[in-house]
Design a protein around this motif. Sequence first.
Motif, PDB file in Angstrom:
ATOM      1  N   THR A 139       0.696  -1.109  -0.169  1.00 32.91           N
ATOM      2  CA  THR A 139       0.077  -0.214  -0.066  1.00 32.91           C
ATOM      3  C   THR A 139       0.962   1.146  -0.021  1.00 32.91           C
ATOM      4  OG1 THR A 139      -0.221   0.128   2.379  1.00 32.91           O
ATOM      5  CG2 THR A 139      -2.005  -1.474   1.208  1.00 32.91           C
ATOM      6  N   GLY A 140       2.066   1.170   0.316  1.00 31.67           N
ATOM      7  CA  GLY A 140       2.932   2.322   0.390  1.00 31.67           C
ATOM      8  C   GLY A 140       2.636   3.333   1.637  1.00 31.67           C
ATOM      9  N   ARG A 142       2.469   5.166   5.285  1.00 36.23           N
ATOM     10  CA  ARG A 142       3.846   5.558   6.084  1.00 36.23           C
ATOM     11  C   ARG A 142       3.437   4.567   7.426  1.00 36.23           C
ATOM     12  NH1 ARG A 142       1.029  10.413   4.815  1.00 36.23           N
ATOM     13  NH2 ARG A 142       2.036  11.812   3.334  1.00 36.23           N
ATOM     14  N   HIS A 238      11.526   2.814   5.082  1.00 35.65           N
ATOM     15  CA  HIS A 238      10.756   3.627   4.376  1.00 35.65           C
ATOM     16  C   HIS A 238      10.910   3.330   3.062  1.00 35.65           C
ATOM     17  CE1 HIS A 238       8.567   7.638   4.320  1.00 35.65           C
ATOM     18  NE2 HIS A 238       9.557   7.907   3.336  1.00 35.65           N
ATOM     19  N   ARG A 241       7.972   2.186   0.726  1.00 34.02           N
ATOM     20  CA  ARG A 241       7.082   3.406   0.463  1.00 34.02           C
ATOM     21  C   ARG A 241       7.697   3.933  -0.982  1.00 34.02           C
ATOM     22  NH1 ARG A 241       2.966   6.828   2.003  1.00 34.02           N
ATOM     23  NH2 ARG A 241       3.346   9.315   1.633  1.00 34.02           N
ATOM     24  N   HIS A 242       9.030   4.112  -1.100  1.00 32.31           N
ATOM     25  CA  HIS A 242       9.771   4.111  -2.538  1.00 32.31           C
ATOM     26  C   HIS A 242       9.233   3.123  -3.229  1.00 32.31           C
ATOM     27  CE1 HIS A 242      12.165   7.868  -1.419  1.00 32.31           C
ATOM     28  NE2 HIS A 242      12.149   7.302  -0.272  1.00 32.31           N
ATOM     29  N   SER A 243       9.362   1.902  -2.962  1.00 35.90           N
ATOM     30  CA  SER A 243       9.387   0.543  -3.681  1.00 35.90           C
ATOM     31  C   SER A 243       8.055   0.437  -4.283  1.00 35.90           C
ATOM     32  CB  SER A 243       9.868  -0.488  -3.044  1.00 35.90           C
ATOM     33  OG  SER A 243      11.092  -0.325  -2.728  1.00 35.90           O
ATOM     34  N   PHE A 244       6.987   0.915  -3.499  1.00 33.05           N
ATOM     35  CA  PHE A 244       5.650   0.864  -3.878  1.00 33.05           C
ATOM     36  C   PHE A 244       5.508   1.992  -5.128  1.00 33.05           C
ATOM     37  CE2 PHE A 244       1.398   2.766  -3.794  1.00 33.05           C
ATOM     38  CZ  PHE A 244       0.600   1.707  -3.915  1.00 33.05           C
ATOM     39  N   ALA A 245       5.736   3.220  -5.086  1.00 32.62           N
ATOM     40  CA  ALA A 245       5.629   4.173  -5.845  1.00 32.62           C
ATOM     41  C   ALA A 245       6.297   4.075  -7.200  1.00 32.62           C
ATOM     42  CB  ALA A 245       5.970   5.591  -5.100  1.00 32.62           C
ATOM     43  N   LEU A 270      -0.982   8.285  -1.676  1.00 32.00           N
ATOM     44  CA  LEU A 270       0.202   8.159  -0.725  1.00 32.00           C
ATOM     45  C   LEU A 270      -0.097   9.225   0.290  1.00 32.00           C
ATOM     46  CD1 LEU A 270       3.172   7.854  -2.872  1.00 32.00           C
ATOM     47  CD2 LEU A 270       2.239   6.137  -1.680  1.00 32.00           C
ATOM     48  N   THR A 278       5.189  13.784  -4.434  1.00 28.45           N
ATOM     49  CA  THR A 278       5.423  12.499  -4.963  1.00 28.45           C
ATOM     50  C   THR A 278       6.589  12.092  -5.772  1.00 28.45           C
ATOM     51  OG1 THR A 278       2.755  12.431  -5.172  1.00 28.45           O
ATOM     52  CG2 THR A 278       4.003  10.430  -6.084  1.00 28.45           C
ATOM     53  N   TYR A 281       9.579  10.358  -4.294  1.00 27.36           N
ATOM     54  CA  TYR A 281       9.763   8.898  -4.130  1.00 27.36           C
ATOM     55  C   TYR A 281       9.937   8.113  -5.314  1.00 27.36           C
ATOM     56  CZ  TYR A 281       7.652   9.534   0.658  1.00 27.36           C
ATOM     57  OH  TYR A 281       7.531   9.700   1.912  1.00 27.36           O
TER      58      TYR A 281
END
Length: 305
Positions: A139-140, A142, A238, A241-245, A270, A278, A281
């Motif tokens: 889901t990315g 936080r 963290h 979150r970068h990987s998801f984006a 996000l 965005t 990321y």
Amino acid sequence: MTISTCVQRYVAIKRGLGYKFADQEQMLQNYAAFADRHGDEHVSSARIVEWASLAPSVHRSREWLRVVRNFAISMHAEDDHNEIPPRDVFGRGKRPRPRPHIIAEADIAHIMEMALTLPPVASLTPYTYHYLIGLLATTGLRVSEAVGLLESDLTSDGLVIRETKFHKTRLVPIDRSTRNALGDYLALRRRIGGSDPHLFVLSTGEPPEHASVTRAFIKLARRLGLRGPQGERGPRLHDLRHSFAVRALERCGNDRAAINRHMLALSTYLGHACLSDTYWYLEATPVLIRQIAEATEAFGKGGAA
């Protein structure tokens, strides 16, 4: 009146204005304890600089100084015996953007599997970290948003993320596979997790803290050889979150219209206040570079880029 008492009053004012002020409160309390130990009756520029110099890095010294300097400005407005330290004692350096590590899906799966070995064995804790890391990856979110979830935030429409970084509430749709995984976790959590309303709880019956999740992730990454010893850089929590984006952008292919729609949707998903947040990321990956090369080649041949 001690510096600690002044800090308590200042923090109460900030909270009354709607600020969460959690990290800042901790910094101010640390400074106040330092000043009180030295018997300070007023805010001293020299004492602030002395305290901020104890930070583990120049960047942290600048951050500590910034927070306490704002407190000093407030105190000086009431009594000019309180001093305001210079703004640039530790320089005006801007914190560099940490190079994100785009974590391979296979490595995320290995981290999740390794999480099941965390102590205490045969308790809810390893399952909590297993499913929590999986939710962050898919889901990315936080980490603060994930650990703050209540069971009631899992709705038929998705996850309700309440009062987040920008004091807004948003709905995060989730895939059926994610919903099924959370259902498996909840079946276990409701049997042995206690009565706490949070979605994720440890064997203690309480939700994990942000810092403990970060430490657990680093420990797991080191066990798998994805990070080196202390002091060496490597995948961070963290970075999920970068990987998801980045993975979400990769799935757009070369369709520029889809990319434009996607970026706006991703920014909303996000929980960003503006689209430029965005872009922070996003990171070039072999897949994205290949897509750019293909689009450039098509444009060079007279096609649509």
